[in-house]
Design an enzyme around this catalytic site. Structure first.
Site, PDB file in Angstrom:
ATOM      1  N   TYR A  29      47.767 -80.242  18.648  1.00  0.00           N
ATOM      2  CA  TYR A  29      46.835 -79.074  17.988  1.00  0.00           C
ATOM      3  C   TYR A  29      46.282 -79.663  16.818  1.00  0.00           C
ATOM      4  O   TYR A  29      44.937 -79.602  16.464  1.00  0.00           O
ATOM      5  CB  TYR A  29      47.744 -77.762  17.941  1.00  0.00           C
ATOM      6  N   GLU A  51      44.095 -65.445  17.353  1.00  0.00           N
ATOM      7  CA  GLU A  51      44.627 -65.160  15.861  1.00  0.00           C
ATOM      8  C   GLU A  51      44.994 -63.806  15.699  1.00  0.00           C
ATOM      9  O   GLU A  51      46.096 -63.443  15.065  1.00  0.00           O
ATOM     10  CB  GLU A  51      43.374 -65.442  15.268  1.00  0.00           C
ATOM     11  N   TRP A  59      52.265 -69.380  15.059  1.00  0.00           N
ATOM     12  CA  TRP A  59      51.356 -70.225  15.748  1.00  0.00           C
ATOM     13  C   TRP A  59      51.865 -70.739  17.061  1.00  0.00           C
ATOM     14  O   TRP A  59      51.239 -70.825  18.226  1.00  0.00           O
ATOM     15  CB  TRP A  59      50.324 -70.617  14.926  1.00  0.00           C
TER      16      TRP A  59
END
Length: 197
Positions: A29, A51, A59
């Site tokens: 990522y 988000e 995350w």
């Protein structure tokens, strides 16, 4: 991990932001997505939703469930999600491939309905209108130099909320700005730092 930490070498010896080395999913990522300019209404809507789901969680938890989210939310097509009914909300609440939080699920559906009222390209233009001038932002040298909110993220949050979007506070708005390349918060010595905007 100290906030004073600068870029550190990964398994291949290249310097990266320290957070991007804690799991293989993070390395991918960090190296291929985070901080790179992202455009498109559906693509940005997906990031807005993810988000919001990330709020209060790691995350990494979202990354590991992203494909489940994409399936459950019809590829984050704004018109498709805007058409979701209470039956769809109940379906999502039973879907173990996503984060089953009623408030966040309902906010995603509501946000799709708000986004569906905008003209094509308008969500993209709206979000990107808050990108700060990169010339006025020195490259962060350590994690301590990376803010959690900025005047631009506060203004973006206020604008989105005024239009009816939910779960879009200044911190979430800034995380969106970082993830979608409105700002480049890769550390100064990070291999992924863009040298040309």
């Amino acid at each position: 991990m100290s906030a004073e930490t600068g870029a550190v070498p990964g398994h291949d010896g290249r310097l990266r932001c320290p957070w991007g080395l804690s799991a293989e999913e993070y390395v991918r990522y960090h190296d291929t997505e985070w901080g790179r300019p992202l455009h498109g209404d559906d693509a940005l809507f997906e990031r807005l939703c993810l988000e919001a789901f990330q709020s209060g969680l790691s995350w990494l938890t979202i990354l590991r469930r992203r494909e489940g989210f994409r399936t459950a939310f019809k590829g984050f097509s704004i018109p498709a999600v805007a058409a979701f009914t209470e039956t769809d909300v109940e379906r999502l609440l039973a879907d173990t491939s996503i984060i089953r939080n009623r408030a966040k699920i309902e906010a995603s559906v509501s946000n799709a309905r708000v986004a569906a009222e905008l003209a094509e390209g308008e969500l993209d233009a709206l979000i990107w209108s808050y990108a700060p001038d990169p010339a006025g932002r020195p490259a962060p040298r350590t994690l301590a130099d990376v803010p959690a909110i900025t005047p631009e993220s506060t203004a973006l949050s206020k604008d989105l909320k005024k239009r009816g979007f939910r779960f879009v506070g200044p911190t979430t708005a800034y995380a969106l700005m970082q993830a979608c390349g409105l700002v480049d918060d890769h550390l100064a010595d990070c291999v992924s730092r863009r040298t040309h905007p």
